[in-house]
Write a protein that holds these residues in place. Structure first.
Motif, mmCIF file in Angstrom:
data_model
loop_
_atom_site.group_PDB
_atom_site.id
_atom_site.type_symbol
_atom_site.label_atom_id
_atom_site.label_comp_id
_atom_site.label_asym_id
_atom_site.label_seq_id
_atom_site.Cartn_x
_atom_site.Cartn_y
_atom_site.Cartn_z
ATOM 1 N N GLN A 210 40.044 46.586 43.024
ATOM 2 C CA GLN A 210 41.058 47.349 42.630
ATOM 3 C C GLN A 210 41.724 46.820 41.268
ATOM 4 O O GLN A 210 41.639 44.996 41.055
ATOM 5 C CB GLN A 210 42.093 46.964 43.671
ATOM 6 C CG GLN A 210 41.926 48.756 44.327
ATOM 7 C CD GLN A 210 43.434 48.917 45.776
ATOM 8 O OE1 GLN A 210 43.504 47.890 46.196
ATOM 9 N NE2 GLN A 210 43.677 50.330 45.730
ATOM 10 N N ASP A 211 42.737 47.325 40.658
ATOM 11 C CA ASP A 211 42.544 46.702 38.756
ATOM 12 C C ASP A 211 44.080 46.860 38.827
ATOM 13 O O ASP A 211 44.737 47.656 39.542
ATOM 14 C CB ASP A 211 41.931 46.741 37.922
ATOM 15 C CG ASP A 211 42.611 48.095 37.430
ATOM 16 O OD1 ASP A 211 42.530 48.687 37.995
ATOM 17 O OD2 ASP A 211 41.825 48.249 36.190
ATOM 18 N N HIS A 212 45.137 45.799 38.256
ATOM 19 C CA HIS A 212 46.494 46.787 37.962
ATOM 20 C C HIS A 212 46.103 46.737 35.929
ATOM 21 O O HIS A 212 45.982 45.829 35.369
ATOM 22 C CB HIS A 212 47.181 44.878 38.163
ATOM 23 C CG HIS A 212 47.433 44.584 39.751
ATOM 24 N ND1 HIS A 212 48.306 45.084 39.831
ATOM 25 C CD2 HIS A 212 45.970 43.848 40.300
ATOM 26 C CE1 HIS A 212 48.263 44.411 41.444
ATOM 27 N NE2 HIS A 212 47.123 43.691 41.305
ATOM 28 N N GLY A 288 33.928 47.585 34.729
ATOM 29 C CA GLY A 288 35.004 47.200 34.631
ATOM 30 C C GLY A 288 35.578 45.576 33.522
ATOM 31 O O GLY A 288 34.604 45.059 34.228
ATOM 32 N N ASP A 289 36.632 46.261 33.499
ATOM 33 C CA ASP A 289 36.954 44.967 33.059
ATOM 34 C C ASP A 289 38.537 44.919 32.836
ATOM 35 O O ASP A 289 39.222 45.334 32.320
ATOM 36 C CB ASP A 289 36.731 44.421 31.696
ATOM 37 C CG ASP A 289 37.030 43.498 30.364
ATOM 38 O OD1 ASP A 289 37.770 42.925 31.541
ATOM 39 O OD2 ASP A 289 36.707 43.437 29.383
ATOM 40 N N PRO A 290 38.537 43.905 33.676
ATOM 41 C CA PRO A 290 38.593 42.537 34.398
ATOM 42 C C PRO A 290 37.879 42.736 36.343
ATOM 43 O O PRO A 290 37.652 41.768 37.285
ATOM 44 C CB PRO A 290 39.282 41.604 35.069
ATOM 45 C CG PRO A 290 40.927 42.966 35.055
ATOM 46 C CD PRO A 290 39.848 44.536 34.476
ATOM 47 N N GLU A 291 37.766 43.998 36.529
ATOM 48 C CA GLU A 291 36.547 43.642 37.767
ATOM 49 C C GLU A 291 35.225 43.253 38.155
ATOM 50 O O GLU A 291 34.984 42.438 38.645
ATOM 51 C CB GLU A 291 36.477 45.915 38.034
ATOM 52 C CG GLU A 291 38.180 46.487 38.200
ATOM 53 C CD GLU A 291 38.009 47.733 36.879
ATOM 54 O OE1 GLU A 291 38.046 46.858 35.894
ATOM 55 O OE2 GLU A 291 38.706 48.277 37.292
ATOM 56 N N CYS A 292 34.450 43.412 37.364
ATOM 57 C CA CYS A 292 33.475 42.886 35.978
ATOM 58 C C CYS A 292 33.509 41.343 37.346
ATOM 59 O O CYS A 292 32.776 40.555 37.395
ATOM 60 C CB CYS A 292 32.994 42.701 35.086
ATOM 61 S SG CYS A 292 30.921 42.076 35.161
HETATM 62 N N1 GLY Z 1 40.092 47.749 34.551
HETATM 63 C C1 GLY Z 1 39.367 49.292 33.248
HETATM 64 C C2 GLY Z 1 38.379 49.792 33.207
HETATM 65 O O1 GLY Z 1 37.460 48.673 32.432
HETATM 66 O O2 GLY Z 1 38.325 50.363 31.968
#
Ligand code: GLY
Ligand code: AMP
Length: 429
Positions: A210-212, A288-292
């Motif tokens: 999950q990101d913010h 995703g960034d920062p999910e990665c």
């Molecule tokens: N964190 C959302 C994206 O990478 O699109």
């Protein structure tokens, strides 16, 4: 193996960090990279928008695999250009990258295959789009069809806001990406990010996150590329993950294969979960960034064979092992981000901050100037940590941040609040 990684963000630093731990890797190049990546890879000034130059470099250096980090080169067809030269790449073709490059394309695909998503309509005409507003309930979501660097989505609470978003889009606020738009129903629920590697015909789910997206504490302020993330997402139970695979990921993979444009790469589904049921908000065709960053901290297996199998169509032979320990990343951004921000402020204390073995610092937008590390982007650092619980990971991350001396930056103090407890809690101060 020789690998070329394309990109310059925290996502790419995390990928580089993980790739350099692979026994299969002989040499890692990164273009253009950043000051953190330069410590572990050979950074080269190669323009990833110049497909001929990328192909030439790969041939000259005998690159075995190109890992394409961001979406823009994928949507522009870099994977196709590399394939035409016989160079292996991790990342979808131009036709398959439409899953991110055209929101209307994805919505039509969902409609055809019964994939759960928000109700929608597509428009290439300003007046028709405005006339449609009158027939719908507010709030409504207005989206530029094409790539808009994360800025093309407006959640309109009033008719005026919806009309203004339509006007801005057709007036060119998002360049070519706004020549068409999608208007969709507003979905309520809790968001989660789901990732799967797909080799055309086999899909291998990765971990959830999950990101913010909002800039400030309490999920307030403008939308950003992401201010922090954690993995796993507690809402994504095993049963829900199976459901996402069966109802969203696998039908999409099948549809793309059936159309003769199989998807190969990482498919990132942005989901809205309500009453235990998942709906697709959007696809991205990259990590995703920062999910990665949090996924890479949790991945115990070697990443490189999985990326190669994705390109080769042999994912069925791959099994990935994940750490049971959660990971969490806090983004440090330049003051002013996601609006205008200054570059060049010095960042100190990084070595002290990285001394905790639970902590990994990934650079997102940094540059080296002599002995100094300076900010060189909007999102500048990701302070990531693992721990026995999200709370513990979070304590490690914020303790590391306290050692970083960077007056030009800011960060959220409440990353992970959903996973840490029911109510929003603020760490520190
Ligand atoms: N964190 C959302 C994206 O990478 O699109
Ligand atoms: P995007 O830039 O496409 O990632 O979208 C940005 C954010 O807008 C998403 O993360 C959601 O929070 C929100 N969003 C997009 N579409 C919808 C929708 N149909 N309903 C509710 N929120 C949405």
């Amino acid at each position: 193996m020789k690998v070329l990684l394309l990109g310059s963000g925290g996502r790419e630093h995390a990928l580089a960090w993980k790739l350099t731990r692979s026994p299969l890797l002989d040499r890692l190049y990164c273009a253009p990279g950043n000051a953190g990546i330069a410590l572990i890879a050979s950074c080269i000034p190669l323009d990833m928008g110049d497909q001929d130059a990328v192909c030439r470099f790969c041939k000259q250096e005998g690159i075995d695999l190109v890992v394409i980090g961001p979406e823009a080169p994928l949507v522009a067809g870099l994977a196709d250009a590399l394939a035409a030269e016989g160079i292996k790449a991790f990342g979808p073709s131009k036709a398959a990258a439409r899953l991110e490059g055209s929101k209307g394309f994805t919505k039509d695909l969902c409609a055809r295959y019964g994939i759960p998503t928000a109700a929608y309509a597509r428009f290439d005409d300003q007046d028709a789009a405005k006339a449609y507003l009158a027939t719908q309930k507010l709030p409504l979501v207005i989206k530029a069809d094409g790539l808009a660097a994360g800025k093309g989505v407006t959640i309109a609470q009033t008719l005026g806001e919806a009309e203004a978003a339509i006007d801005a889009c057709f007036a060119g606020a998002f360049g070519a990406g706004g020549a068409e738009l999608v208007i969709e129903e507003f979905l309520e629920g809790e968001e989660a990010s789901f990732f799967a590697l797909i080799d055309g015909t086999t899909a291998l789910p990765l971990a959830t996150a999950q990101d913010h997206k909002r800039a400030f504490d309490g999920d307030r302020g403008p939308n950003t590329g992401g201010m922090g993330a954690y993995s796993p997402a507690p809402i994504m139970t095993p049963a829900l993950c199976r459901r996402v695979m069966a109802e969203i990921i696998e039908p999409t993979m099948g549809a793309m294969a059936e159309a003769g444009t199989p998807f190969k790469g990482v498919l990132y589904a942005g989901l809205m979960i309500k009453d235990g049921l998942p709906k697709l908000i959007e696809y991205n065709v990259r990590f995703g960034d920062p999910e990665c960053q949090v996924l890479m901290l949790r991945l115990k297996s070697d990443l490189l064979p999985a990326l190669i199998a994705t390109a080769d169509g042999t994912l069925r032979d791959i099994e990935l092992e994940w750490s049971q320990q959660p990971a969490l990343a806090v983004v440090m951004a330049a003051q002013g981000y996601p609006g205008a921000y200054a570059k060049g402020s010095e960042i100190k204390g990084l070595d002290a901050a990285a001394a905790d073995s639970h902590v990994q610092i990934f650079h997102a937008g940094t540059r080296r100037e002599g002995d100094r590390i300076v900010a060189d982007g909007g999102r500048v650092l990701d302070v990531a940590a693992s721990g026995k619980s999200v709370s513990e990971a979070r304590a490690h991350a914020y303790a590391a941040i306290d050692k970083i001396d960077w007056p030009g930056g800011f960060y959220r103090r409440d990353i992970g609040w959903r996973a840490v407890g029911g109510a929003q809690t603020v760490v520190g101060d």
